[in-house]
Structures are given as structure tokens and as C-alpha cells.
Design a protein around this motif. Structure first.
Motif, short mmCIF file in Angstrom:
data_model
loop_
_atom_site.label_atom_id
_atom_site.label_comp_id
_atom_site.label_asym_id
_atom_site.label_seq_id
_atom_site.Cartn_x
_atom_site.Cartn_y
_atom_site.Cartn_z
N TYR A 58 0.51 -0.74 0.10
CA TYR A 58 -0.12 0.05 0.23
C TYR A 58 1.03 1.20 0.40
O TYR A 58 0.71 2.48 -0.64
CB TYR A 58 -1.03 -0.11 1.00
CG TYR A 58 -2.15 0.83 0.95
CD1 TYR A 58 -3.08 1.08 0.58
CD2 TYR A 58 -1.32 2.03 1.74
CE1 TYR A 58 -4.21 2.36 0.82
CE2 TYR A 58 -2.48 3.00 2.54
CZ TYR A 58 -3.93 3.89 1.62
OH TYR A 58 -4.59 4.77 1.61
N ALA A 61 2.79 1.33 -3.71
CA ALA A 61 1.22 2.58 -4.52
C ALA A 61 1.97 3.58 -4.49
O ALA A 61 1.04 4.53 -5.46
CB ALA A 61 0.84 0.99 -4.24
N THR A 62 1.17 3.90 -3.17
CA THR A 62 0.37 5.01 -3.23
C THR A 62 1.97 6.17 -2.92
O THR A 62 1.37 7.87 -4.04
CB THR A 62 0.13 5.60 -1.50
OG1 THR A 62 -1.07 4.42 -1.03
CG2 THR A 62 -0.76 6.99 -1.23
N LEU A 65 2.94 6.85 -7.00
CA LEU A 65 1.38 7.69 -7.61
C LEU A 65 1.23 8.71 -7.72
O LEU A 65 0.58 9.45 -8.98
CB LEU A 65 0.61 6.34 -8.20
CG LEU A 65 0.57 4.96 -8.68
CD1 LEU A 65 -0.69 4.02 -8.71
CD2 LEU A 65 1.38 4.95 -10.23
N THR A 66 1.00 9.07 -6.18
CA THR A 66 0.18 11.16 -6.39
C THR A 66 1.10 11.46 -6.91
O THR A 66 0.24 12.13 -7.18
CB THR A 66 1.49 10.60 -4.25
OG1 THR A 66 0.58 10.09 -3.49
CG2 THR A 66 0.58 12.16 -4.01
N VAL A 69 -0.26 11.29 -10.34
CA VAL A 69 -1.67 11.60 -10.48
C VAL A 69 -1.90 13.04 -10.36
O VAL A 69 -2.56 14.36 -11.31
CB VAL A 69 -2.30 10.94 -9.52
CG1 VAL A 69 -3.47 11.12 -9.14
CG2 VAL A 69 -2.23 9.54 -9.88
N GLY A 85 -10.90 7.77 -8.19
CA GLY A 85 -9.57 7.69 -7.28
C GLY A 85 -10.56 6.90 -5.84
O GLY A 85 -10.63 5.76 -5.32
N ALA A 111 -4.27 -2.06 -5.60
CA ALA A 111 -5.46 -1.31 -6.25
C ALA A 111 -5.78 -0.31 -5.05
O ALA A 111 -5.61 1.13 -5.69
CB ALA A 111 -6.06 -2.27 -7.11
N ALA A 114 -2.75 2.38 -4.78
CA ALA A 114 -3.68 3.65 -6.29
C ALA A 114 -4.77 4.56 -6.45
O ALA A 114 -4.38 5.98 -6.94
CB ALA A 114 -3.69 2.85 -7.55
N ALA A 117 -3.23 7.02 -3.80
CA ALA A 117 -3.56 8.30 -4.52
C ALA A 117 -3.69 9.70 -5.14
O ALA A 117 -3.09 10.77 -5.36
CB ALA A 117 -1.92 7.77 -5.69
N MET A 218 8.45 5.52 -10.18
CA MET A 218 7.48 4.88 -9.71
C MET A 218 8.55 3.69 -9.32
O MET A 218 8.31 3.25 -8.40
CB MET A 218 6.53 4.35 -10.64
CG MET A 218 5.78 5.02 -10.98
SD MET A 218 3.99 4.67 -12.06
CE MET A 218 3.57 2.67 -11.48
#
Length: 512
Positions: A58, A61-62, A65-66, A69, A85, A111, A114, A117, A218
Motif C-alpha cells: 500500500y 503504490a501510494t 503514484l501520488t 496523478v 480514485g 489497487a 493507486a 494516490a 514509480m
């Protein structure tokens, strides 16, 4: 707002503010609440093996991607990405609730990261589009204070859920909250896109997407996060060396790409502004202190004082309450006082709280003797934290607010990882099994935290000077949503202190 109107103490109530605060709180709580249920997850679907990967996936991914995005929201619009989101976060929470094994759960957590983010990166931009002037500062302050306080209360909430209903309840609670957030977002978010990214690079550049830079970021942030989350007691291995080399190489390549990309994921020239760099450093240090310090303070409450998990969490409540209240005060003060001094004063008060705790804690310290230092910690964090977000937005061109939000969230995630890892190393040097050893380790962590708070004071006072932060524009008389193509109004620039970077990059000027 006319000159005869009374200044506000709270931001005007709106559906956008409620939506952003609630959604952000949901994401922040999910960052730490799952850690409470790891032993139950391990026993149920991991055959007793470590389930730490559920937290790691978690966070990776966060954090990875933040920033991407956030930059995309400047080009594609806030509404669509925010709705996406919430939808992804809620559906992946359903998948996590029904996970039959650890692999399924880890995929669902990726997921979830993501979706988180997309929610985090659009929070500040949505508030910046909805509010202006003093109202914008107060709204961002409320958002920042609520997000930090939610993270502090997450262990208590997670403990009650996991102990009462089992570990699946930790994910299931997101389902009704996510559905409610989706319904509210459809109702209150304007259909017009955001600023559209029409910056200095021109309309053609705004339509492009920096896919290569995004992939490199990433890879770099993901590798760095994995490295920070490695168990501190394990010896360094060839795999760790490979991860470190990957993180450094990907980050260096990302920075090189950003210097050449027509529409970069991260505009590096923003950091040429001392106030922006100071705000970003303050965000990083704030999360290092808040997350890193709280982890080992809670450990002292449980192992040093022998408190239950729920009791230890409740003792953190003074930080939560003071953070909320004084966050509004800090946002208010930067309208009449130099922002650097306000932020510096907040970190000074936070440092006093850390130092007092370091001096007071023993295996026999009564819990009530710690309340005042905890209040100082929370009050200082509120005064310092909320204005930092407002300063970052105020010194940035409107078409880059999403990019700034992504940078803030990314640095906050990195700060949480760095704080946990670095202060964990400090704890390991002094701490150990037993109440006395745990107390010694926590005392060392709090002492280092006080020193870092002093560094934050110097950063704020030096870089966020009064001549480096433009005065805020007055809020518009109408309370409706601001137009999509919102432009700064006269008075947002500081004509008495032009800087060289303003001349080099007109996109960073406030335009009338």
C-alpha cells in the motif's frame, strides 16, 4: 470580501470541503489502521508467516503514484481523477475484505494505494479551486490538520475494529464510507476540468504526458520505500544493495528527464523559490517527527507503562485535539504575521513538547503527567503544519497546484518511511526488551525529534521569509465554486521583492 467584513475563524462550510476532508481522512487512516490487524491476518490467511507486505504494498503504490496523478490532474481535470480514485479505493477495499489468501490481499492493497494516490493528489487542488484568499488558507489548514489527526487516531480505531469484528472489518469499514464519498463527489464537484495545465510550456505541452518520467519516478520511489521498510534487525544483503542502486539510478534518471520534458511530472524550477523549498522541507520534517515519533511513543505507552492498545491510543488523543484546534489558528495567523515565523513558532512549540516528554518519561511516570507535553506537541504541529500547505499553494502558479499537491503527498509518504526507519535505528541503539530499555529507547527517539524540530525552525525562518511569500488575495464575494480557468487576482505578487527566478520563469509569477 469587503474591508468592513469581519475576518473568518473557520472556512465557509461547503460540500467540497467535507468531501476532501472525509476522503483524505479515509486514506490516511487506512495507511496505519491495517498494521493493527497484521497478527490476525498472519494467523488467518498467511499460516503464521509475516504479513508486513500488506502494509508495504500500500505504501509503495501510494508513494510512487501520488506525484504522477497530481501532475495529471492539472491536465485532465480534478473531478474525473478524484471520482476514479474513490471508485478504485472502494472496490479494492471490497476485494481486500474477501481476500482468501495473502497474494490476493496484496494485489488488492496495490489497487487501494493507486486509488489513495488519486484522492490525496486532488485534495489541495480542489480546495484551491473552490476557495481563495483567507478562506483558501483556512480550508487548506482544516484539511491538513484533520489528515494528521486522523493518522494519529487510526491505531485506536483499528484496534477496536480488529478486536471486536476481526481483521476483515478493517477493510469492510471503507465500503459504506467510500460509497457515501462517491455520491457526495458526484453531487458537489464541478463538471468543468481544473486549470488544464496551460502553463509556460504552452497548450501543446499541456496535452502531453510525461510517461517516461512517471515510470522512472514509480521505480525510484517504490525501490526507496521497500528499502526503508526492510526489518532493521536483518543484516544487509546483496538484494538490499540491488534495491538501493535501483532507487538511486531511477531517481537520477527521473531528474534528468524532468529537465528536458516539455510537460514534466515535476517542475524542478519550482524548487528555485526558497519559500517553496522551505515548505517542502517542512512537510518532510513534519511527517518524520509525527509518524516516527508517535510509533515509538506508543511503544513506550504499551511496553514501558504496561497500557493496553486501546489505552495507549487514547493517551494520544491530546495530540489529536490540539492539532485540530491550533491548525485553524495557524492558518489564521499567516494572514497577519510572516508565515515563516508562524511555522517556526509551531515547530519550536512541538520541539518543546518532545523535549519535555524525553525528560519526563520513566517506567513509573503517571499518564496524567504527560498530557501537557502531548498538548504542546499537537498544538505546535497544528500551528506549523497547516500554514505550510497554504504557503506552498500561494507561491505556485495556479496551473501547477495539482503538481504541488502530489509533491506534498509524496514527501509526506517518504517522511513517514524515513521517520519510522531512522528513528527506529535510534531506538534500536538504546532500546531493548523490558520496560526500562523501552523507556531508554523512546527517550532517545524523543530527544532526536526535539533536535529535528529545531532544524525545522531554522528552515522555516530562513527560507520562508516575509519577502519571499506573496500576500494572499481577498476571497471573492460569491461563495459558489470558482471558475475552472481561475486566475490570480491583483495583489498576489510582491512587487518589492522580485527574484531572479521570477524573471527566468514567467509561469511562476502571479498574473493579474
Amino acid at each position: 470580501m469587503s474591508a468592513r467584513q469581519k475576518p473568518r475563524r473557520l472556512p465557509p462550510f461547503s460540500g467540497v470541503l467535507v468531501l476532501v476532508m472525509a476522503s483524505t481522512g479515509l486514506v490516511v487512516v487506512d495507511l496505519t489502521i491495517v498494521a493493527i490487524g497484521l497478527p490476525l491476518i498472519s494467523a488467518d490467511i498467511a499460516d503464521g508467516a509475516s504479513a508486513e507486505s500488506v502494509v508495504v504494498t500500500y505504501m509503495v503504490a501510494t508513494g510512487a503514484l501520488t506525484q504522477i496523478v497530481g501532475s495529471l490532474s492539472d491536465r485532465w481535470g480534478r473531478r474525473s481523477l478524484f471520482l476514479a480514485g474513490i471508485g478504485v479505493f472502494t472496490l479494492s477495499s471490497l476485494a481486500a475484505t474477501a481476500a482468501p489468501d495473502l497474494l490476493w490481499l496484496n494485489i488488492a492493497r496495490v489497487a487501494q494505494g493507486a486509488g489513495a494516490a488519486a484522492i490525496m493528489a486532488n485534495g489541495i487542488p480542489l480546495l484551491a479551486d473552490r476557495y481563495a484568499g483567507e478562506e483558501r488558507d483556512l480550508a487548506i489548514g482544516a484539511w491538513g490538520s484533520f489528515a494528521t489527526a486522523a493518522g494519529l487516531l487510526a491505531p485506536v480505531f483499528g484496534g477496536v475494529l480488529a478486536e471486536t469484528f476481526g481483521w476483515r472489518a478493517v477493510f469492510a469499514v471503507n465500503l459504506p464510507l467510500g460509497a457515501a464519498a462517491w455520491a457526495l463527489a458526484v453531487r458537489v464537484l464541478p463538471r468543468a476540468p481544473g486549470t488544464g495545465g496551460a502553463g509556460a510550456s504552452g497548450a501543446g505541452a499541456a496535452r502531453r504526458t510525461d510517461w517516461l518520467g512517471g515510470l522512472l519516478l514509480m521505480l525510484g520511489l517504490g525501490a526507496a520505500t521497500l528499502l526503508m521498510l526492510r526489518p532493521g534487525e536483518t543484516p544487509w544483503s546483496a538484494r538490499d544493495t540491488a534495491v538501493l542502486v535501483t532507487a538511486c539510478a531511477a531517481t537520477a534518471a527521473f531528474l534528468a528527464v524532468q529537465l528536458r520534458a516539455p510537460a514534466p511530472t515535476l517542475e524542478l524550477r519550482m524548487f528555485a523559490r526558497p519559500a517553496f523549498s522551505g515548505a517542502m522541507l517542512a512537510v518532510l520534517l513534519s511527517r518524520v517527527l509525527t509518524i516516527g515519533g508517535s510509533v515509538y511513543l506508543v511503544l513506550y505507552f504499551s511496553d514501558g507503562l504496561g497500557m493496553s492498545p486501546t489505552g495507549a491510543g487514547l493517551l494520544m488523543t491530546p495530540i489529536f485535539l490540539a492539532q485540530i484546534v491550533m491548525g485553524m489558528v495557524g492558518s489564521k495567523l499567516i494572514g497577519t504575521r510572516p508565515p515563516g515565523l508562524v511555522i517556526g513558532a509551531g515547530y519550536a512549540l512541538k520541539g518543546v513538547g518532545f523535549a519535555a516528554l524525553a525528560l519526563l518519561i520513566t517506567p513509573g511516570t503517571p499518564w496524567w503527567a504527560l498530557v501537557v507535553p502531548l498538548l504542546a506537541w499537537g498544538a505546535g504541529g497544528g500551528i506549523a503544519g497547516a500554514p505550510v500547505m497554504a504557503v506552498a499553494v500561494r507561491v505556485t502558479a495556479p496551473e501547477r497546484v495539482g503538481m504541488v499537491a502530489g509533491t506534498v503527498s509524496t514527501l509526506a509518504s517518504l517522511g513517514a518511511g524515513v521517520g519510522t526507519a531512522a528513528l527506529g535505528a535510534v531506538f534500536a541503539l538504546r532500546g531493548g526488551p523490558g520496560a526500562e530499555a523501552v523507556t531508554d529507547g523512546a527517550r532517545a527517539v524523543l530527544g532526536v525529534s526535539a533536535a529535528l524540530a529545531a532544524v525545522a525552525v531554522l528552515v522555516a525562518v530562513t527560507l520562508i521569509g516575509p519577502r519571499r511569500v506573496p500576500g494572499r488575495a481577498p476571497a471573492p464575494a460569491a461563495q459558489g465554486p470558482a471558475p475552472a480557468e481561475r486566475r490570480p487576482v491583483p495583489g498576489t505578487e510582491d512587487p518589492e521583492s522580485p527574484t531572479e527566478e521570477d524573471d527566468e520563469d514567467d509561469s511562476f509569477r502571479a498574473r493579474t
